[in-house]
Design a protein around this motif. Structure first.
Motif, PDB file in Angstrom:
ATOM      1  N   MET A   1       0.757  -0.866   0.113  1.00 56.91           N
ATOM      2  CA  MET A   1      -0.085  -0.085   0.234  1.00 56.91           C
ATOM      3  C   MET A   1       0.380   1.457   0.051  1.00 56.91           C
ATOM      4  N   PRO A   2       0.559   2.100  -0.937  1.00 59.80           N
ATOM      5  CA  PRO A   2       1.453   3.439  -0.856  1.00 59.80           C
ATOM      6  C   PRO A   2       1.382   3.967  -0.011  1.00 59.80           C
ATOM      7  N   SER A   3       2.150   5.422   0.923  1.00 63.04           N
ATOM      8  CA  SER A   3       1.914   5.731   2.052  1.00 63.04           C
ATOM      9  C   SER A   3       2.398   7.439   1.847  1.00 63.04           C
ATOM     10  N   ILE A   4       2.417   7.865   2.402  1.00 66.07           N
ATOM     11  CA  ILE A   4       2.877   9.429   1.914  1.00 66.07           C
ATOM     12  C   ILE A   4       3.808  10.439   2.909  1.00 66.07           C
ATOM     13  N   ARG A  43       2.050  28.854   1.183  1.00 72.11           N
ATOM     14  CA  ARG A  43       1.476  28.375   1.520  1.00 72.11           C
ATOM     15  C   ARG A  43       0.743  26.471   1.460  1.00 72.11           C
ATOM     16  N   ALA A  44       1.860  26.516   0.052  1.00 68.59           N
ATOM     17  CA  ALA A  44       1.495  24.658  -0.949  1.00 68.59           C
ATOM     18  C   ALA A  44       1.645  23.967  -0.009  1.00 68.59           C
ATOM     19  N   ARG A  45       1.294  23.355   0.638  1.00 67.27           N
ATOM     20  CA  ARG A  45       1.455  22.369   0.857  1.00 67.27           C
ATOM     21  C   ARG A  45       2.073  20.885   0.260  1.00 67.27           C
ATOM     22  N   TRP A  46       2.991  20.408   0.338  1.00 69.94           N
ATOM     23  CA  TRP A  46       3.821  19.129  -0.794  1.00 69.94           C
ATOM     24  C   TRP A  46       3.575  17.695  -0.218  1.00 69.94           C
ATOM     25  N   LEU A  47       3.080  16.691  -0.976  1.00 69.73           N
ATOM     26  CA  LEU A  47       3.175  15.472  -0.549  1.00 69.73           C
ATOM     27  C   LEU A  47       3.756  14.636  -1.400  1.00 69.73           C
ATOM     28  N   LEU A  48       4.931  13.895  -1.302  1.00 65.59           N
ATOM     29  CA  LEU A  48       5.586  12.842  -1.723  1.00 65.59           C
ATOM     30  C   LEU A  48       4.690  11.136  -1.494  1.00 65.59           C
ATOM     31  N   PRO A  56      10.145   7.007  -3.429  1.00 70.57           N
ATOM     32  CA  PRO A  56       9.229   8.565  -3.962  1.00 70.57           C
ATOM     33  C   PRO A  56       8.691   7.563  -5.167  1.00 70.57           C
ATOM     34  N   ILE A  57       7.391   8.038  -5.762  1.00 69.31           N
ATOM     35  CA  ILE A  57       6.511   7.125  -7.221  1.00 69.31           C
ATOM     36  C   ILE A  57       6.023   8.400  -7.039  1.00 69.31           C
ATOM     37  N   GLY A  58       5.345   9.689  -6.900  1.00 68.86           N
ATOM     38  CA  GLY A  58       4.693  10.806  -7.302  1.00 68.86           C
ATOM     39  C   GLY A  58       4.254  12.251  -6.247  1.00 68.86           C
ATOM     40  N   VAL A  59       3.769  13.142  -6.540  1.00 72.23           N
ATOM     41  CA  VAL A  59       4.113  14.495  -6.263  1.00 72.23           C
ATOM     42  C   VAL A  59       2.447  14.282  -6.425  1.00 72.23           C
ATOM     43  N   GLY A  60       1.642  15.372  -5.841  1.00 69.91           N
ATOM     44  CA  GLY A  60       1.400  16.626  -4.720  1.00 69.91           C
ATOM     45  C   GLY A  60       1.212  17.972  -4.743  1.00 69.91           C
ATOM     46  N   ALA A  61       0.415  18.841  -4.636  1.00 69.05           N
ATOM     47  CA  ALA A  61       0.218  19.680  -3.602  1.00 69.05           C
ATOM     48  C   ALA A  61      -1.046  20.183  -3.783  1.00 69.05           C
ATOM     49  N   VAL A  62      -1.243  20.901  -1.987  1.00 69.81           N
ATOM     50  CA  VAL A  62      -2.368  21.745  -2.205  1.00 69.81           C
ATOM     51  C   VAL A  62      -2.042  22.710  -1.053  1.00 69.81           C
ATOM     52  N   GLN A  63      -2.931  24.123  -1.421  1.00 74.24           N
ATOM     53  CA  GLN A  63      -2.499  25.170  -1.673  1.00 74.24           C
ATOM     54  C   GLN A  63      -3.826  26.245  -1.372  1.00 74.24           C
ATOM     55  N   PRO A  64      -3.978  27.369  -0.251  1.00 69.49           N
ATOM     56  CA  PRO A  64      -5.218  28.225  -0.991  1.00 69.49           C
ATOM     57  C   PRO A  64      -5.850  28.622  -2.204  1.00 69.49           C
ATOM     58  N   ARG A  95      -5.189   7.610  -5.977  1.00 70.36           N
ATOM     59  CA  ARG A  95      -5.644   7.623  -4.739  1.00 70.36           C
ATOM     60  C   ARG A  95      -5.448   7.225  -3.798  1.00 70.36           C
ATOM     61  N   VAL A  96      -4.213   7.281  -3.156  1.00 68.66           N
ATOM     62  CA  VAL A  96      -3.953   7.667  -1.967  1.00 68.66           C
ATOM     63  C   VAL A  96      -3.229   8.626  -1.877  1.00 68.66           C
ATOM     64  N   LEU A  97      -3.114   9.896  -3.039  1.00 71.67           N
ATOM     65  CA  LEU A  97      -2.563  10.823  -2.853  1.00 71.67           C
ATOM     66  C   LEU A  97      -3.510  12.096  -2.827  1.00 71.67           C
TER      67      LEU A  97
END
Length: 159
Positions: A1-4, A43-48, A56-64, A95-97
């Motif tokens: 199972m992928p993790s973050i 204020r972007a929050r980055w996740l691998l 690491p197999i991927g990335v994503g960010a969430v921001q205001p 989906r996990v990301l």
């Protein structure tokens, strides 16, 4: 199972995946003039996303949400830079990301998320549609692009 794993915006793995994302978009949209992705909010929050062995197999960010849209008092966030390495696709990492990005957004107090994708990204369109995202009014830097598609998700529905 992928993790973050939470990382900074200048994390080398995150930047490597952003570069791969940019290269893939240049190919998919046949636009060699692209200068790369616009900068993200401070204020972007980055996740691998990591595979079972911790690589690491991927990335994503969430921001205001930065763009002017019908948003009440900064209660909206925006998903950016979602990318899973081609060799890791199809195993549920996206989906996990996405779930982790939604959790981060909820912890920031945002009640709604938005994102933008395009018609030449059928995997993304399928992922968002099957994960409770709904088509919404175009916004942001690609709002006038014919192939652009915008999605939104109300995070209050998960409470």
């Amino acid at each position: 199972m992928p993790s973050i794993r939470h990382v900074s915006g200048d994390d080398p793995d995150a930047m490597r995946f952003v570069s791969l994302l940019h290269d893939e978009m240049v190919i998919r949209y046949e636009d060699p003039r692209s200068t790369g992705p616009s900068p993200l909010h401070s204020r972007a929050r980055w996740l691998l996303v990591l595979d079972d062995s911790g690589l690491p197999i991927g990335v994503g960010a969430v921001q205001p949400l930065i763009h002017t849209v019908a948003s009440a008092e900064g209660d909206e966030g925006e998903i950016k830079r979602v990318y899973i390495a081609t060799e890791a696709r199809g195993d549920g990492a996206s989906r996990v990301l996405m779930a982790a990005l939604e959790d981060v957004a909820a912890s920031e107090g945002w009640v709604r998320l938005r994102l933008e994708t395009g018609l030449r990204q059928p995997e993304a369109l399928a992922l968002y549609s099957s994960s409770g995202w709904t088509s919404t009014t175009p916004y942001g830097e690609y709002k006038d692009a014919e192939e652009s598609r915008s999605f939104a998700k109300d995070l209050r529905a998960n409470l």
